[in-house]
Design an enzyme around this catalytic site. Structure first.
Site, short mmCIF file in Angstrom:
data_model
loop_
_atom_site.label_atom_id
_atom_site.label_comp_id
_atom_site.label_asym_id
_atom_site.label_seq_id
_atom_site.Cartn_x
_atom_site.Cartn_y
_atom_site.Cartn_z
N ASP A 159 -0.37 -3.54 12.77
CA ASP A 159 -0.01 -4.10 11.47
C ASP A 159 0.20 -5.60 11.63
O ASP A 159 1.13 -6.04 12.32
CB ASP A 159 1.27 -3.43 10.94
CG ASP A 159 1.61 -3.87 9.53
OD1 ASP A 159 2.02 -5.03 9.36
OD2 ASP A 159 1.46 -3.06 8.60
N THR B 189 -0.99 7.55 -1.08
CA THR B 189 -2.28 7.44 -1.78
C THR B 189 -3.17 6.34 -1.21
O THR B 189 -4.37 6.31 -1.50
CB THR B 189 -2.05 7.14 -3.27
OG1 THR B 189 -1.46 5.84 -3.40
CG2 THR B 189 -1.12 8.18 -3.89
N ARG C 153 0.84 -1.19 0.00
CA ARG C 153 0.00 0.00 0.00
C ARG C 153 0.87 1.25 0.00
O ARG C 153 1.69 1.45 0.89
CB ARG C 153 -0.93 0.01 1.22
CG ARG C 153 -1.93 1.14 1.21
CD ARG C 153 -2.96 0.99 2.29
NE ARG C 153 -2.40 1.00 3.64
CZ ARG C 153 -3.12 0.99 4.75
NH1 ARG C 153 -4.44 0.95 4.68
NH2 ARG C 153 -2.55 1.01 5.93
N ASP D 229 3.74 -6.91 10.59
CA ASP D 229 4.79 -6.56 11.55
C ASP D 229 4.69 -7.39 12.81
O ASP D 229 5.71 -7.84 13.35
CB ASP D 229 4.69 -5.06 11.91
CG ASP D 229 5.22 -4.16 10.80
OD1 ASP D 229 5.93 -4.67 9.91
OD2 ASP D 229 4.91 -2.96 10.82
#
Length: 211
Positions: free
Chosen positions: A202, A110, A106, A205
């Site tokens: 995340d 944006t 990602r 992670d």
């Protein structure tokens, strides 16, 4: 909870394990183990509509017509990298599944997906295809992955995730209304950075011990 496009698996074991995963004190090893365990439970729901046929077998007592899976083996498609955590658990349940990978990240500015890798099984048009990614956040990466799979011929698709945000569910529903979503939780919203809130951080992670 089941809607036409979305199934939230409210099984007590799923919800208990998810609560431990949300806790920021849970270790990397613990998070990884729980993700594998919860994926097994979610897999029961997402494979509920596998096609069946009958075959003749002999039990120790008699011959019988017994149910068995029909057609080509299903395909599991992991959206790299975090999807691998869900896929590993599902493969314990369905070791004969064919496996593919779609690499997307990602863009932090944006929030749009950028593809960097794709390798998927053949004959997707004849297989149930389950796309796995722990987080359905904005939905952009998921929509892009399913766009690609449909271009490769996939017709019978499912999307399996650990957490979903309403924004991601709506995005998927608009782009691919024919693709059911199975998740352990529909969370409240996305934050300003596109993360699911309250979420669990995340997933990649936390699974791999990176930041």
């Amino acid at each position: 909870m089941t809607q036409q496009h979305l199934t939230v698996v409210n099984h007590p074991l799923v919800q208990h394990k998810l609560t431990i995963m949300r806790n920021k004190q849970t270790s990397t090893a613990g998070f990884r183990r729980l993700l594998r365990e919860i994926s097994l439970l979610l897999a029961y729901e997402v494979t509920r509509e596998l096609e069946m046929t009958e075959t003749t077998i002999e039990t120790p007592l008699c011959e019988m017509q017994a149910p068995t899976l029909e057609g080509k083996k299903l395909a599991l498609i992991s959206i790299l990298r975090a999807g691998n955590g869900l896929m590993d658990g599902i493969l314990e349940l369905i070791p004969g599944a064919r496996v593919g990978f779609i690499g997307l990240y990602r863009d932090p500015e944006t929030l749009k997906p950028v593809q960097y890798y794709s390798k998927v099984p053949n004959a997707l048009d004849a297989r149930m295809t389950i796309v796995v990614d722990p987080m359905l956040a904005t939905g952009n990466s998921s929509v892009a992955a399913i766009d690609l799979l449909k271009q490769q011929g996939a017709k019978n698709l499912r999307f399996l995730c650990l957490l979903a945000a309403p924004e991601g569910v709506q995005r998927m529903k608009e782009a691919h209304p024919d693709v059911p979503i199975v998740t352990a939780s529909l969370d409240e919203r996305l934050d300003d950075h596109g993360y699911i809130w309250p979420g669990l951080g995340d997933a990649g992670d936390r699974m791999f011990g990176t930041k």
